[in-house]
Design a protein around this motif. Structure first.
Motif, mmCIF file in Angstrom:
data_model
loop_
_atom_site.group_PDB
_atom_site.id
_atom_site.type_symbol
_atom_site.label_atom_id
_atom_site.label_comp_id
_atom_site.label_asym_id
_atom_site.label_seq_id
_atom_site.Cartn_x
_atom_site.Cartn_y
_atom_site.Cartn_z
ATOM 1 N N GLY A 60 0.680 -1.117 0.025
ATOM 2 C CA GLY A 60 0.157 0.012 0.036
ATOM 3 C C GLY A 60 0.608 1.192 -0.055
ATOM 4 O O GLY A 60 0.659 2.111 -0.673
ATOM 5 N N ALA A 61 1.929 1.337 0.805
ATOM 6 C CA ALA A 61 2.907 2.334 0.820
ATOM 7 C C ALA A 61 3.430 2.570 -0.303
ATOM 8 O O ALA A 61 3.593 3.784 -0.841
ATOM 9 C CB ALA A 61 3.701 2.147 2.094
ATOM 10 N N ALA A 62 4.096 1.493 -0.960
ATOM 11 C CA ALA A 62 4.536 1.634 -2.159
ATOM 12 C C ALA A 62 3.693 2.111 -3.430
ATOM 13 O O ALA A 62 3.998 2.931 -4.120
ATOM 14 C CB ALA A 62 5.205 0.298 -2.880
ATOM 15 N N LEU A 63 2.414 1.885 -3.546
ATOM 16 C CA LEU A 63 1.520 2.293 -4.592
ATOM 17 C C LEU A 63 1.239 3.565 -4.170
ATOM 18 O O LEU A 63 1.125 4.530 -5.078
ATOM 19 C CB LEU A 63 0.323 1.259 -4.442
ATOM 20 C CG LEU A 63 0.403 0.052 -5.197
ATOM 21 C CD1 LEU A 63 -0.650 -1.036 -4.731
ATOM 22 C CD2 LEU A 63 0.709 0.259 -6.543
ATOM 23 N N LEU A 64 1.121 4.198 -3.024
ATOM 24 C CA LEU A 64 0.984 5.383 -2.616
ATOM 25 C C LEU A 64 2.065 6.390 -3.227
ATOM 26 O O LEU A 64 1.769 7.653 -3.607
ATOM 27 C CB LEU A 64 0.561 5.759 -1.286
ATOM 28 C CG LEU A 64 -0.802 5.315 -0.860
ATOM 29 C CD1 LEU A 64 -0.856 5.647 0.858
ATOM 30 C CD2 LEU A 64 -2.049 5.845 -1.560
ATOM 31 N N ARG A 65 3.116 5.921 -2.966
ATOM 32 C CA ARG A 65 4.445 6.602 -3.695
ATOM 33 C C ARG A 65 4.095 6.717 -5.385
ATOM 34 O O ARG A 65 4.334 7.882 -5.624
ATOM 35 C CB ARG A 65 5.706 5.737 -3.342
ATOM 36 C CG ARG A 65 6.984 6.831 -3.665
ATOM 37 C CD ARG A 65 7.940 5.816 -4.207
ATOM 38 N NE ARG A 65 9.060 6.688 -4.843
ATOM 39 C CZ ARG A 65 9.056 7.069 -6.266
ATOM 40 N NH1 ARG A 65 8.025 6.789 -6.707
ATOM 41 N NH2 ARG A 65 9.982 7.907 -6.357
#
Length: 172
Positions: A60-65
């Motif tokens: 999720g964090a990687a996709l938000l980046r």
């Protein structure tokens, strides 16, 4: 099957599936929904991040980046490197709080895919907060300017001309 129940939502009219008393469909997302003004393709990436963040905070964090990378392009940044793109927006006058929000999403998203000092799996609340930060960026950089522009454009032309003359006058 006595352990499987179906229901219909009174609000949206869609079906829900319950297994042994727990809602299994539609899935429950704890991350906040996207801001109404989040543009494509960042919107699709935000939704994808939201769909998996509860199961995989790192993903999720990687996709938000990635979502942020797509968003800064719509805000006028030309750099392909996200750090440089944020720097471009700072030079264009972006508020410090928005720069900090962007850098937080950028750095935590980077840390999620590269070994580092922030482990989002240890604190999934961090990832949920990143969703809020992306929404803050959209509100500040897209929604608020649009609202101001819409109302400002409704001012009488004589008033707009007076403002233009004022702003072009040399300081006395």
């Amino acid at each position: 099957e006595p352990n499987v129940l179906f229901s219909t939502c009174f609000h949206c009219g869609k079906r829900a599936v319950w297994v042994v008393g727990s809602l299994t469909h539609p899935p429950i997302h704890t991350a906040p929904p996207p801001h109404d003004d989040l543009p494509e393709p960042a919107l699709d990436t935000f939704r994808e991040a939201r769909a998996i963040a509860d199961e995989s905070p790192r993903a999720g964090a990687a996709l938000l980046r990635l979502c942020l990378q797509q968003l800064v392009e719509t805000l006028g940044a030309n750099a392909t490197n996200l750090n440089a793109a944020v720097g471009e927006l700072v030079l264009l006058g972006m508020p410090v709080q928005i720069q900090q929000a962007m850098d937080t999403v950028r750095l935590i998203g980077n840390e999620a895919v590269h070994p580092g000092t922030i482990d989002v799996n240890d604190d999934p609340e961090i990832v949920r907060s990143l969703f809020d930060l992306v929404n803050v960026v959209v509100e500040s950089m897209i929604t608020q300017p649009r609202k101001v522009s819409e109302l400002y454009s409704r001012l009488p032309q004589s008033k707009l001309s007076a403002i233009e003359r004022r702003d072009q006058a040399p300081n006395s």
